[in-house]
Design a protein around this motif. Sequence first.
Motif, PDB file in Angstrom:
ATOM      1  N   SER A 193       0.829  -1.210   0.000  1.00 40.55           N
ATOM      2  CA  SER A 193       0.000   0.000   0.000  1.00 40.55           C
ATOM      3  C   SER A 193       0.862   1.259   0.000  1.00 40.55           C
ATOM      4  O   SER A 193       0.554   2.240  -0.684  1.00 40.55           O
ATOM      5  N   ALA A 194       1.955   1.208   0.777  1.00 46.98           N
ATOM      6  CA  ALA A 194       2.868   2.351   0.801  1.00 46.98           C
ATOM      7  C   ALA A 194       3.515   2.565  -0.572  1.00 46.98           C
ATOM      8  O   ALA A 194       3.719   3.708  -1.011  1.00 46.98           O
ATOM      9  N   GLY A 195       3.818   1.463  -1.264  1.00 44.87           N
ATOM     10  CA  GLY A 195       4.368   1.576  -2.602  1.00 44.87           C
ATOM     11  C   GLY A 195       3.391   2.246  -3.558  1.00 44.87           C
ATOM     12  O   GLY A 195       3.800   3.059  -4.413  1.00 44.87           O
ATOM     13  N   ASP A 196       2.091   1.946  -3.406  1.00 46.73           N
ATOM     14  CA  ASP A 196       1.075   2.610  -4.240  1.00 46.73           C
ATOM     15  C   ASP A 196       1.037   4.111  -3.963  1.00 46.73           C
ATOM     16  O   ASP A 196       0.873   4.922  -4.891  1.00 46.73           O
ATOM     17  N   VAL A 197       1.194   4.458  -2.683  1.00 45.35           N
ATOM     18  CA  VAL A 197       1.217   5.883  -2.323  1.00 45.35           C
ATOM     19  C   VAL A 197       2.410   6.575  -2.980  1.00 45.35           C
ATOM     20  O   VAL A 197       2.273   7.682  -3.534  1.00 45.35           O
ATOM     21  N   MET A 198       3.560   5.942  -2.938  1.00 44.87           N
ATOM     22  CA  MET A 198       4.749   6.546  -3.527  1.00 44.87           C
ATOM     23  C   MET A 198       4.612   6.685  -5.045  1.00 44.87           C
ATOM     24  O   MET A 198       5.067   7.672  -5.635  1.00 44.87           O
ATOM     25  N   THR A 199       3.978   5.709  -5.668  1.00 44.28           N
ATOM     26  CA  THR A 199       3.753   5.799  -7.113  1.00 44.28           C
ATOM     27  C   THR A 199       2.876   7.000  -7.451  1.00 44.28           C
ATOM     28  O   THR A 199       3.165   7.769  -8.394  1.00 44.28           O
ATOM     29  N   ARG A 200       1.810   7.170  -6.674  1.00 40.83           N
ATOM     30  CA  ARG A 200       0.924   8.313  -6.909  1.00 40.83           C
ATOM     31  C   ARG A 200       1.637   9.627  -6.611  1.00 40.83           C
ATOM     32  O   ARG A 200       1.445  10.631  -7.334  1.00 40.83           O
ATOM     33  N   LEU A 201       2.470   9.652  -5.586  1.00 39.93           N
ATOM     34  CA  LEU A 201       3.219  10.864  -5.256  1.00 39.93           C
ATOM     35  C   LEU A 201       4.114  11.269  -6.422  1.00 39.93           C
ATOM     36  O   LEU A 201       4.158  12.450  -6.810  1.00 39.93           O
ATOM     37  N   LYS A 202       4.818  10.305  -7.005  1.00 40.93           N
ATOM     38  CA  LYS A 202       5.702  10.627  -8.134  1.00 40.93           C
ATOM     39  C   LYS A 202       4.904  11.103  -9.345  1.00 40.93           C
ATOM     40  O   LYS A 202       5.347  11.995 -10.077  1.00 40.93           O
ATOM     41  N   GLU A 203       3.732  10.532  -9.566  1.00 47.40           N
ATOM     42  CA  GLU A 203       2.886  10.990 -10.673  1.00 47.40           C
ATOM     43  C   GLU A 203       2.497  12.454 -10.493  1.00 47.40           C
ATOM     44  O   GLU A 203       2.568  13.262 -11.437  1.00 47.40           O
ATOM     45  N   LEU A 204       2.103  12.811  -9.275  1.00 43.51           N
ATOM     46  CA  LEU A 204       1.715  14.196  -9.005  1.00 43.51           C
ATOM     47  C   LEU A 204       2.904  15.139  -9.155  1.00 43.51           C
ATOM     48  O   LEU A 204       2.769  16.262  -9.679  1.00 43.51           O
ATOM     49  N   MET A 205       4.072  14.699  -8.729  1.00 46.26           N
ATOM     50  CA  MET A 205       5.255  15.540  -8.830  1.00 46.26           C
ATOM     51  C   MET A 205       5.640  15.775 -10.293  1.00 46.26           C
ATOM     52  O   MET A 205       5.984  16.892 -10.683  1.00 46.26           O
ATOM     53  N   VAL A 206       5.573  14.723 -11.105  1.00 48.51           N
ATOM     54  CA  VAL A 206       5.910  14.865 -12.524  1.00 48.51           C
ATOM     55  C   VAL A 206       4.915  15.794 -13.209  1.00 48.51           C
ATOM     56  O   VAL A 206       5.286  16.711 -13.976  1.00 48.51           O
ATOM     57  N   GLN A 207       3.626  15.591 -12.928  1.00 51.54           N
ATOM     58  CA  GLN A 207       2.593  16.399 -13.576  1.00 51.54           C
ATOM     59  C   GLN A 207       2.688  17.869 -13.178  1.00 51.54           C
ATOM     60  O   GLN A 207       2.498  18.766 -14.011  1.00 51.54           O
ATOM     61  N   SER A 208       2.987  18.108 -11.900  1.00 57.94           N
ATOM     62  CA  SER A 208       3.012  19.492 -11.418  1.00 57.94           C
ATOM     63  C   SER A 208       4.313  20.217 -11.754  1.00 57.94           C
ATOM     64  O   SER A 208       4.424  21.434 -11.553  1.00 57.94           O
ATOM     65  N   SER A 209       5.321  19.487 -12.234  1.00 55.66           N
ATOM     66  CA  SER A 209       6.607  20.124 -12.552  1.00 55.66           C
ATOM     67  C   SER A 209       6.756  20.404 -14.042  1.00 55.66           C
ATOM     68  O   SER A 209       7.810  20.875 -14.483  1.00 55.66           O
ATOM     69  N   THR A 210       5.713  20.125 -14.834  1.00 59.53           N
ATOM     70  CA  THR A 210       5.810  20.317 -16.288  1.00 59.53           C
ATOM     71  C   THR A 210       5.420  21.719 -16.728  1.00 59.53           C
ATOM     72  O   THR A 210       5.595  22.081 -17.894  1.00 59.53           O
ATOM     73  N   GLY A 211       4.855  22.521 -15.829  1.00 61.65           N
ATOM     74  CA  GLY A 211       4.441  23.869 -16.180  1.00 61.65           C
ATOM     75  C   GLY A 211       3.043  23.947 -16.756  1.00 61.65           C
ATOM     76  O   GLY A 211       2.629  25.025 -17.211  1.00 61.65           O
ATOM     77  N   THR A 212       2.338  22.837 -16.757  1.00 65.19           N
ATOM     78  CA  THR A 212       0.980  22.827 -17.327  1.00 65.19           C
ATOM     79  C   THR A 212      -0.101  23.036 -16.272  1.00 65.19           C
ATOM     80  O   THR A 212      -1.272  23.215 -16.624  1.00 65.19           O
ATOM     81  N   TYR A 213       0.285  22.995 -15.005  1.00 69.24           N
ATOM     82  CA  TYR A 213      -0.703  23.147 -13.924  1.00 69.24           C
ATOM     83  C   TYR A 213      -0.937  24.624 -13.633  1.00 69.24           C
ATOM     84  O   TYR A 213       0.012  25.422 -13.558  1.00 69.24           O
ATOM     85  N   SER A 214      -2.181  24.978 -13.436  1.00 67.79           N
ATOM     86  CA  SER A 214      -2.527  26.321 -12.965  1.00 67.79           C
ATOM     87  C   SER A 214      -2.329  26.378 -11.461  1.00 67.79           C
ATOM     88  O   SER A 214      -2.050  25.359 -10.810  1.00 67.79           O
ATOM     89  N   ASP A 215      -2.494  27.565 -10.895  1.00 73.30           N
ATOM     90  CA  ASP A 215      -2.365  27.703  -9.441  1.00 73.30           C
ATOM     91  C   ASP A 215      -3.390  26.831  -8.728  1.00 73.30           C
ATOM     92  O   ASP A 215      -3.089  26.222  -7.678  1.00 73.30           O
ATOM     93  N   THR A 216      -4.590  26.759  -9.281  1.00 77.32           N
ATOM     94  CA  THR A 216      -5.637  25.925  -8.675  1.00 77.32           C
ATOM     95  C   THR A 216      -5.246  24.453  -8.723  1.00 77.32           C
ATOM     96  O   THR A 216      -5.439  23.705  -7.750  1.00 77.32           O
ATOM     97  N   ASP A 217      -4.670  24.040  -9.866  1.00 76.81           N
ATOM     98  CA  ASP A 217      -4.228  22.646  -9.995  1.00 76.81           C
ATOM     99  C   ASP A 217      -3.121  22.342  -8.995  1.00 76.81           C
ATOM    100  O   ASP A 217      -3.074  21.253  -8.403  1.00 76.81           O
ATOM    101  N   MET A 218      -2.222  23.318  -8.812  1.00 72.26           N
ATOM    102  CA  MET A 218      -1.128  23.135  -7.856  1.00 72.26           C
ATOM    103  C   MET A 218      -1.677  22.951  -6.440  1.00 72.26           C
ATOM    104  O   MET A 218      -1.217  22.094  -5.676  1.00 72.26           O
ATOM    105  N   GLN A 219      -2.663  23.745  -6.081  1.00 69.77           N
ATOM    106  CA  GLN A 219      -3.258  23.644  -4.746  1.00 69.77           C
ATOM    107  C   GLN A 219      -3.943  22.284  -4.574  1.00 69.77           C
ATOM    108  O   GLN A 219      -3.846  21.647  -3.522  1.00 69.77           O
TER     109      GLN A 219
END
Length: 301
Positions: free
Chosen positions: A84-110
């Motif tokens: 279960s912890a591994g699933d959490v880490m996978t999701r964390l990395k997905e969010l980090m990759v998505q939010s570091s591409t410059g495509t997220y708005s401020d609302t998306d970042m929040q």
Amino acid sequence: MTIRMTSNMMSSTLLGNLNRNLYNMDNLEQQISSGRKINKPSDDPVGVTYALRYRSQLAGNEQFQRATDTAQSWLDETDSQMGSAGDVMTRLKELMVQSSTGTYSDTDMQAAANEVEQLKKQLVDIGNSKFGGKFIFNGQAYGDMPYPVAAGTDYSQVETDNTAVKYVIGENIQFQINTTGNEFFGMKGDSDNVFAAMDRVVAAMKSGDQSAITAEMSGVESRTNKMLAARSEVGARTNRVELVNSRLLDQEQNTTTLLSKTEDLDVAEALIKATSAQTVYEAALKSSANIMNSSLIDFMR
């Protein structure tokens, strides 16, 4: 020298033989009714010694099997929570990759920051997992919650108990079954402490600092690899427990067979002996009756 045989001596001899035959018949009947060759120590003193030894071995084997069953259940629970912890880490990395591409708005970042905070709470819940009323990530202090759920707790500063929980699963075999929270989630002060890394990621997301999010990727990846290594070790421990349990089952079967050969009765053989003993006893009774009925008058006829 001729020995004079009196009627009293004949009677005593006959009664002794009859009692001996009756004892043999009664002993066989007891064995058949109980299904055991040994019903009291005098039946087979050497056999009783072996039987007690085998029973002691079976009792010890049963305790070891209970320990291995508990150890395997503990390890299975640990493996499940680590997954279960591994699933959490996978999701964390997905969010980090998505939010570091410059495509997220401020609302998306929040929104991403809020989800990371929820993922952190999920890791706290995993860190407080219990098996049989014991916290599995807190060493020998398994009666205490390793990650308090009080508001404002800085989980990056929490240290769990590092002592090993060991089970005796065999003769002179002590086996560690636990993984500590410090080992799995990171120790206080570690650069890749998962809670510290998630706090930094949340702060970077809330401030919209994409470069800071990217900078945390190496730490998150490092911690993920350590989590996978810890889970692999749990898998190796599980395999060993299964092997030990298999060996204990083989020992139980072998010892039970030896105990059966020592104590259990061959019913068919015993029935034949009992029939023979009964025939001998009845013949002895008949011959004794004929002999003891003879008197001086019988010889004078």
